[in-house]
Design an enzyme around this catalytic site. Structure first.
Site, mmCIF file in Angstrom:
data_model
loop_
_atom_site.group_PDB
_atom_site.id
_atom_site.type_symbol
_atom_site.label_atom_id
_atom_site.label_comp_id
_atom_site.label_asym_id
_atom_site.label_seq_id
_atom_site.Cartn_x
_atom_site.Cartn_y
_atom_site.Cartn_z
ATOM 1 N N GLN A 1 -20.768 40.176 -5.712
ATOM 2 C CA GLN A 1 -21.366 38.914 -5.285
ATOM 3 C C GLN A 1 -20.312 37.879 -4.908
ATOM 4 O OE1 GLN A 1 -23.686 36.121 -7.997
ATOM 5 N NE2 GLN A 1 -25.356 37.242 -6.997
ATOM 6 N N GLU B 1 -12.211 15.871 24.784
ATOM 7 C CA GLU B 1 -11.296 16.736 24.032
ATOM 8 C C GLU B 1 -11.843 17.049 22.647
ATOM 9 O OE1 GLU B 1 -6.980 16.201 24.305
ATOM 10 O OE2 GLU B 1 -6.974 16.045 22.124
ATOM 11 N N ARG C 1 -13.287 48.650 1.896
ATOM 12 C CA ARG C 1 -12.320 48.510 0.807
ATOM 13 C C ARG C 1 -13.023 48.765 -0.534
ATOM 14 N NH1 ARG C 1 -7.332 48.716 -1.539
ATOM 15 N NH2 ARG C 1 -6.906 46.908 -2.889
#
Length: 399
Positions: A280, A243, A269
């Site tokens: 940056q 798991e 954007r």
């Protein structure tokens, strides 16, 4: 270790990515109600997802752990329903795998075909109100009466419990024995003395249903015992190795999708007359997101590699730890890239973040993963430690 996928693996990843895109169409509504989509579960079953590691003799695909990891990452990249991915993982790694490793032929033939084809849903019940990270200090009891055991106790935070047809339950045959008395049992839905209820609303992973299980004079036959009496710690240790290695493989895909979305958003954007990706502070944030993903993927693949070779190592815990914590950091960074828009429900960012928080708790908290790794490095020794994975309990391949 060759990490280059084969043509067959690449084709499987592509197929699962496309499958994922067809899932979760009504996710926002189901997240509000905390429900799993049965149709999506069955589509995964029909595509072979539920039987990825199970040998063909029992209805599965018989794939090795690394191929499972690759396929599930592809599924997670396509599917935006992280709760479904966790529910599938609990079913595969915490119900099917212990059956495969410790079940009798009668038990395997009784349950595995149905677990693979979607007729049955499995769950794994270990956590109690007083035993979370210290899972093997449980108080649920199993009293032998002739050819039956009588189970009493309560389990909580059981993924898939409200839907489960068969639940793997841990109980002790003698509380004085500590973890050495723990034994595993397969309890079917409808069994007298078994009740299931839903009590908790979760912050995230809402489409992976949780439940609380109560056992009150629940009589099960000897044939319901999984493995030998007092072998429960070995069952749990083997289950957790699988798991922790693989349940978060779909989250790698979700992280990759989020990074791609952030790159696209940063390219389009505009602020102060240029795309925000040229700042940056934004570009370096996305670079760090990518590096975290690469680290988590490499650890997951190494953990899968060790599973395939039955090598006991710390990579299962390292994979679970790094993937869960990287996911939280990555989705927090995505929130910064998107700004106010990321804080709304118009994007996946806030839901991904809420979902990722839960992965730092499931399969053992981040603190517990570090404790286990430290122990495996020889730095600490716990008073109660689960037995190592049983010799010869390696993955079985289908012919």
């Amino acid at each position: 270790m060759n990490l280059s996928p084969t043509e067959e693996q690449t084709a499987l990843v592509d197929r699962f990515r496309l499958l994922g895109r067809d899932l979760g169409a009504d996710l926002p509504a189901r997240e509000r109600t905390g429900t799993l989509q049965p149709g999506d579960w069955q589509r995964c079953a029909d595509a072979g997802v539920l039987g990825l590691p199970v040998p063909r003799a029992y209805g599965g695909l018989g794939l090795n752990p690394l191929t499972c990891a690759l396929a599930l990452e592809g599924l997670g990249e396509g599917c935006r329903d992280n709760g479904l991915m966790i529910a599938l993982g609990a079913h595969i790694w915490a119900a099917e795998i212990p059956l495969l490793l410790f079940g009798s032929e009668e038990q395997k033939n009784r349950y595995l075909p149905g677990l693979c084809d979607g007729r049955l849903i499995g769950a794994h019940a270990i956590t109690e109100a007083g035993s979370g990270s210290d899972a093997l200090s449980l108080t649920a009891t199993a009293r032998r009466e002739g050819d039956h055991y009588v189970l009493d106790g309560a389990k909580r935070f059981v993924t898939n419990a409200p839907l489960a047809d068969v639940v793997l339950v841990y109980a002790t045959v003698n509380p004085a024995l500590g973890f050495t008395g723990v034994t595993a049992f397969l309890v079917e839905r409808g069994q007298a003395g078994l009740t299931v209820e839903t009590r908790y609303e979760k912050a995230g992973l809402r489409t992976a249903p949780w439940g609380e299980i109560t056992l009150s004079g629940c009589r099960v036959p000897l044939s319901a015992r999984l493995g030998a009496e007092k072998q429960g710690s070995r069952v749990l240790a083997a289950t957790m190795a699988w798991e922790r290695s693989l349940i978060l493989a779909p989250l790698l895909g979700a992280m990759g999708r989020q990074i791609d979305d952030c790159v696209q958003y940063a390219r389009t954007r505009e602020q102060f007359g240029r795309n925000i990706g040229k700042f940056q502070s934004v570009s370096h944030r996305i670079v760090e997101m990518r590096i975290r993903l690469d680290e988590a993927r490499l650890l997951t693949h190494r953990a899968a590699w060790d599973l395939e070779r039955d090598v006991a190592s710390h990579y299962a815990e390292a994979a679970q730890l790094r993937t869960s914590e990287s996911a939280v950091e990555t989705f927090l960074d995505a929130l910064q890239v998107y700004g106010g828009l990321g804080y709304t429900t118009d994007t996946d960012v806030e839901r991904n973040l809420r979902d990722a928080l839960g992965t730092r708790i499931s399969s053992g908290t981040s603190d517990m993963q570090r404790l286990v790794i430290a122990e495996k490095l020889g730095l600490t020794t716990r008073a109660r430690a689960a037995s190592p994975r049983p010799a010869g309990a390696r993955h079985a391949h289908a012919e």
